[in-house]
Design a protein around this motif. Structure first.
Motif, PDB file in Angstrom:
ATOM      1  N   TRP A  83      38.512 -20.717  26.001  1.00  0.00           N
ATOM      2  CA  TRP A  83      39.444 -21.645  26.650  1.00  0.00           C
ATOM      3  C   TRP A  83      39.569 -21.311  28.137  1.00  0.00           C
ATOM      4  CZ3 TRP A  83      41.527 -25.726  28.165  1.00  0.00           C
ATOM      5  CH2 TRP A  83      42.667 -25.734  28.956  1.00  0.00           C
ATOM      6  N   GLU A  84      39.681 -20.030  28.470  1.00  0.00           N
ATOM      7  CA  GLU A  84      39.800 -19.639  29.874  1.00  0.00           C
ATOM      8  C   GLU A  84      38.555 -20.033  30.667  1.00  0.00           C
ATOM      9  OE1 GLU A  84      40.821 -15.494  29.730  1.00  0.00           O
ATOM     10  OE2 GLU A  84      42.900 -15.926  29.159  1.00  0.00           O
ATOM     11  N   TYR A  85      37.391 -19.879  30.052  1.00  0.00           N
ATOM     12  CA  TYR A  85      36.146 -20.322  30.694  1.00  0.00           C
ATOM     13  C   TYR A  85      36.199 -21.827  30.927  1.00  0.00           C
ATOM     14  CZ  TYR A  85      31.336 -21.854  31.129  1.00  0.00           C
ATOM     15  OH  TYR A  85      30.178 -22.456  31.566  1.00  0.00           O
ATOM     16  N   CYS A  86      36.555 -22.570  29.904  1.00  0.00           N
ATOM     17  CA  CYS A  86      36.622 -24.031  30.000  1.00  0.00           C
ATOM     18  C   CYS A  86      37.603 -24.453  31.093  1.00  0.00           C
ATOM     19  CB  CYS A  86      37.026 -24.614  28.643  1.00  0.00           C
ATOM     20  SG  CYS A  86      37.114 -26.417  28.618  1.00  0.00           S
ATOM     21  N   LYS A  88      38.624 -22.707  33.682  1.00  0.00           N
ATOM     22  CA  LYS A  88      38.074 -22.331  34.994  1.00  0.00           C
ATOM     23  C   LYS A  88      37.064 -23.378  35.468  1.00  0.00           C
ATOM     24  CE  LYS A  88      35.104 -18.889  37.119  1.00  0.00           C
ATOM     25  NZ  LYS A  88      34.247 -17.742  36.883  1.00  0.00           N
ATOM     26  N   MET A  89      36.179 -23.800  34.555  1.00  0.00           N
ATOM     27  CA  MET A  89      35.154 -24.770  34.916  1.00  0.00           C
ATOM     28  C   MET A  89      35.748 -26.160  35.149  1.00  0.00           C
ATOM     29  SD  MET A  89      32.725 -22.708  35.088  1.00  0.00           S
ATOM     30  CE  MET A  89      31.343 -23.754  35.439  1.00  0.00           C
ATOM     31  N   ALA A  90      36.871 -26.445  34.503  1.00  0.00           N
ATOM     32  CA  ALA A  90      37.527 -27.752  34.643  1.00  0.00           C
ATOM     33  C   ALA A  90      38.384 -27.845  35.907  1.00  0.00           C
ATOM     34  CB  ALA A  90      38.394 -28.028  33.416  1.00  0.00           C
ATOM     35  N   THR A  91      38.785 -26.706  36.453  1.00  0.00           N
ATOM     36  CA  THR A  91      39.731 -26.686  37.577  1.00  0.00           C
ATOM     37  C   THR A  91      39.331 -27.580  38.760  1.00  0.00           C
ATOM     38  OG1 THR A  91      40.603 -24.537  36.949  1.00  0.00           O
ATOM     39  CG2 THR A  91      40.904 -25.182  39.241  1.00  0.00           C
ATOM     40  N   PRO A  92      38.085 -27.518  39.243  1.00  0.00           N
ATOM     41  CA  PRO A  92      37.740 -28.405  40.368  1.00  0.00           C
ATOM     42  C   PRO A  92      37.914 -29.892  40.031  1.00  0.00           C
ATOM     43  CG  PRO A  92      36.001 -26.776  40.003  1.00  0.00           C
ATOM     44  CD  PRO A  92      36.970 -26.638  38.878  1.00  0.00           C
ATOM     45  N   TYR A  93      37.628 -30.246  38.797  1.00  0.00           N
ATOM     46  CA  TYR A  93      37.749 -31.656  38.386  1.00  0.00           C
ATOM     47  C   TYR A  93      39.215 -32.049  38.185  1.00  0.00           C
ATOM     48  CZ  TYR A  93      32.763 -31.167  37.759  1.00  0.00           C
ATOM     49  OH  TYR A  93      31.421 -30.932  37.976  1.00  0.00           O
ATOM     50  N   LEU A  94      40.022 -31.102  37.758  1.00  0.00           N
ATOM     51  CA  LEU A  94      41.461 -31.352  37.655  1.00  0.00           C
ATOM     52  C   LEU A  94      42.049 -31.567  39.049  1.00  0.00           C
ATOM     53  CD1 LEU A  94      42.273 -28.679  34.946  1.00  0.00           C
ATOM     54  CD2 LEU A  94      42.626 -31.139  34.663  1.00  0.00           C
ATOM     55  N   LYS A  95      41.651 -30.744  39.997  1.00  0.00           N
ATOM     56  CA  LYS A  95      42.158 -30.847  41.374  1.00  0.00           C
ATOM     57  C   LYS A  95      41.701 -32.123  42.063  1.00  0.00           C
ATOM     58  CE  LYS A  95      42.873 -25.958  42.275  1.00  0.00           C
ATOM     59  NZ  LYS A  95      42.475 -24.778  43.055  1.00  0.00           N
ATOM     60  N   SER A 118      28.081 -34.975  34.321  1.00  0.00           N
ATOM     61  CA  SER A 118      28.154 -33.779  35.170  1.00  0.00           C
ATOM     62  C   SER A 118      29.339 -32.902  34.788  1.00  0.00           C
ATOM     63  CB  SER A 118      28.287 -34.175  36.642  1.00  0.00           C
ATOM     64  OG  SER A 118      27.120 -34.823  37.074  1.00  0.00           O
ATOM     65  N   ILE A 119      30.466 -33.528  34.524  1.00  0.00           N
ATOM     66  CA  ILE A 119      31.662 -32.763  34.138  1.00  0.00           C
ATOM     67  C   ILE A 119      31.407 -32.015  32.841  1.00  0.00           C
ATOM     68  CG2 ILE A 119      34.073 -32.936  33.394  1.00  0.00           C
ATOM     69  CD1 ILE A 119      34.309 -35.349  35.336  1.00  0.00           C
ATOM     70  N   MET A 120      30.919 -32.735  31.828  1.00  0.00           N
ATOM     71  CA  MET A 120      30.651 -32.086  30.541  1.00  0.00           C
ATOM     72  C   MET A 120      29.616 -30.982  30.684  1.00  0.00           C
ATOM     73  SD  MET A 120      30.889 -35.126  27.733  1.00  0.00           S
ATOM     74  CE  MET A 120      29.958 -36.323  28.632  1.00  0.00           C
ATOM     75  N   SER A 121      28.615 -31.205  31.482  1.00  0.00           N
ATOM     76  CA  SER A 121      27.580 -30.203  31.707  1.00  0.00           C
ATOM     77  C   SER A 121      28.193 -28.926  32.285  1.00  0.00           C
ATOM     78  CB  SER A 121      26.522 -30.751  32.645  1.00  0.00           C
ATOM     79  OG  SER A 121      25.570 -29.770  32.956  1.00  0.00           O
ATOM     80  N   ASP A 122      29.125 -29.076  33.204  1.00  0.00           N
ATOM     81  CA  ASP A 122      29.778 -27.896  33.791  1.00  0.00           C
ATOM     82  C   ASP A 122      30.678 -27.183  32.808  1.00  0.00           C
ATOM     83  OD1 ASP A 122      28.471 -28.269  36.162  1.00  0.00           O
ATOM     84  OD2 ASP A 122      30.181 -29.184  37.203  1.00  0.00           O
ATOM     85  N   LEU A 123      31.220 -27.897  31.832  1.00  0.00           N
ATOM     86  CA  LEU A 123      32.104 -27.269  30.840  1.00  0.00           C
ATOM     87  C   LEU A 123      31.340 -26.558  29.730  1.00  0.00           C
ATOM     88  CD1 LEU A 123      34.851 -30.027  30.404  1.00  0.00           C
ATOM     89  CD2 LEU A 123      34.868 -28.059  31.927  1.00  0.00           C
TER      90      LEU A 123
END
Length: 127
Positions: A83-86, A88-95, A118-123
């Protein structure tokens, strides 16, 4: 005609399909499949999914729904570290407003839908 579907049923569809058990795939060669049907045999291959593949499929499957990826379910199935990894990877998209946290889930916004691959790929988790 209007068809009503229980939202919780759809939200939980991932857990009903992928419970960490092997899944059966239809035999890919058409003639072998037809022969099996004619002989009354189930012809399939068995696929065993490891934790990385299960997580990645969870992300891809749930992120493509209107409800998004349920955070508590993700923690329950894959643990806090994932979850923490997810997160972290989601943070730029959340912002940037491409993802949002809504009703306990990470979900794509209208803007995020256009770059969802692209978003899913980063997650996804890459070993």
């Amino acid at each position: 005609m209007t068809i009503k579907t229980d939202v919780n049923t759809l939200r939980n569809s991932y857990s009903k399909r992928y419970r960490g058990k092997p899944r059966k795939l239809v035999f890919m060669r058409r003639m072998g499949y037809i022969k099996g049907i004619e002989e009354g045999q189930r012809v399939f291959e068995t696929e065993y999914l490891g934790p990385t593949t299960r997580y990645n499929e969870f992300i891809i499957t749930t992120m493509r729904t209107v409800w998004g990826t349920p955070i508590e379910k993700l923690k329950q199935l894959f643990g806090i570290e994932i979850w923490e990894y997810c997160r972290k990877m989601a943070t730029p998209y959340l912002k940037s407003g491409k993802l949002e946290e809504y009703e306990g889930a990470l979900r794509l916004t209208r803007e995020g839908i256009f770059i969802s691959d692209s978003i899913m790929s980063d997650l996804l988790w890459v070993d």
